[in-house]
Design a protein around this motif. Structure first.
Motif: not given
Ligand SMILES: Cc1cc2nc3c(=O)[nH]c(=O)nc-3n(C[C@H](O)[C@H](O)[C@H](O)COP(=O)(O)OP(=O)(O)OC[C@H]3O[C@@H](n4cnc5c(N)ncnc54)[C@H](O)[C@@H]3O)c2cc1C
Length: 320
Positions: A182-189, A45-47, A281-283, A104-110
């Motif tokens: 498409l307009r509502g979608m973003s790609l994160g890498i 999983n990716v964030s 990663s990309a999501h 807030g805090f940072t985290l790693l998804r795994p």
């Protein structure tokens, strides 16, 4: 239902949405199965990720700070406006923010997803990893369970919760949604870059549990709508870009080149220099907001999380 595996609820997907749903239902005394295709929850999983909902997490899991795999509490936030050779930043620093109630805090998804799913298990949910759900079982127009890619893999339930992420095949199969526009979608890498802890703390001027969240606008994504981020973990950095898909296609830009541009910017390179890339990663991200929400239920089925487009895209940052 004699002879058939029957639960009060089957939850598909052990991301934050699915594990939370399973936890709440198991606590209420329901018999819950939580199905996850990954080797373990969060495996792929990716964030970014900064989780800003600490008050929500505290209500859900009082004292979560004692056991949650928090990387760093955000004590400094900065929004940077980039040109190709310069960076102008608005900076906010709060020395008390590493103590509750945290920003807030940072985290790693795994680590984080695994931990959250384990809380659902402790509440009584049955976690079944390495299990792909292939489709819904329907009888007389109502969802009655799911078909998994296992031998005799049919599971029946009074309700199925589709928390299977942005592409949600289950919500589509039930006719609740089609493709998000498409307009509502973003790609994160994103890359996770390992960096010596002491070096990291010196470069970002932080100590102990303190952490920073930098977000960038401007030349970072060229003519493409979007932005970049750089977050500190304990012994690594998370760096990435998030770009609107329609804009990316229109500009014929390559996302990995945009990320390389961010990493090589004269203000960023000194912060990441010497680190080694541990993860790439990309999501997809459903950023369309309220207008994007599909119908959230059908007889025997609920849709939750990214599957329902439930991301708060607050300009520079995301709350998934
Ligand atoms: C680059 C990037 C940065 C982000 N940054 C942030 C941030 O900083 N803060 C924030 O709050 N949010 C952020 N987000 C958004 C956040 O990651 C999502 O909103 C969140 O992960 C959604 O959780 P979810 O449980 O709905 O879906 P997911 O996390 O996608 O979980 C879905 C789960 O379902 C499983 N699954 C899917 N299909 C099946 C199937 N057929 N059978 C069994 N299991 C299945 C998957 O393996 C997965 O575990 C970011 C997203 C990206 C891509």
């Amino acid at each position: 239902m004699k002879g058939k595996e029957h639960f009060d609820a089957v939850v598909v997907g052990a991301g934050p949405a699915g594990s939370t749903a399973a936890l709440v239902m198991a606590r209420a005394g329901l018999r819950v199965a939580l199905l996850e295709r990954g080797e373990y929850p969060g495996a792929k999983n990716v964030s970014g990720a900064v989780l800003y909902g600490t008050s929500f997490l505290e209500r859900l899991l009082p004292g979560f700070r004692l056991s949650a795999p928090v990387e760093r509490y955000i004590t400094r936030r900065s929004i940077g406006f980039m040109s190709e050779s310069a960076l102008f930043s608005l900076d906010y620093k709060s020395s008390g923010a590493d103590a509750p109630p945290n920003n807030g805090f940072t985290l790693l998804r795994p680590q984080f997803d695994r931990w959250l799913a384990q809380r659902a298990v402790e509440a009584g949910a049955l976690l079944v990893p390495k299990t792909v759900v292939d489709g819904l079982i329907r009888e007389k127009g109502a969802v009655k369970g799911v078909r998994t890619r296992r031998e005799k893999g049919e599971l029946y339930a009074d309700v199925v919760v589709a928390a299977d992420g942005v592409n949600s095949f289950l919500a589509r199969e039930a006719g609740l949604r089609g493709d998000f526009s498409l307009r509502g979608m973003s790609l994160g890498i994103k890359e996770v870059i390992a960096l010596d802890r002491q070096l990291l703390e010196e470069r970002f001027q932080i100590n102990g549990n303190e952490g920073t969240a930098y977000e960038f606008l401007g030349s970072v994504t060229g003519n493409v709508c979007g932005g970049g981020f750089l977050y500190t973990n304990r012994e690594s950095l998370s760096i990435g870009i998030i770009v609107q898909l329609s804009s990316l296609l229109r500009e014929r830009a390559r996302p990995y080149e945009l990320l390389a541009g961010l990493k090589n910017h004269s203000s960023i390179l000194p912060l990441i220099r010497g680190g080694s890339v541990k993860e790439y990663s990309a999501h997809m991200i459903p950023e369309g907001g309220w207008k994007m929400f599909p119908k959230l239920y059908a007889p025997g089925l609920l849709v939750a999380g990214d599957a329902a487009g439930m991301v708060l895209a607050a300009g520079c940052y995301l709350q998934g």
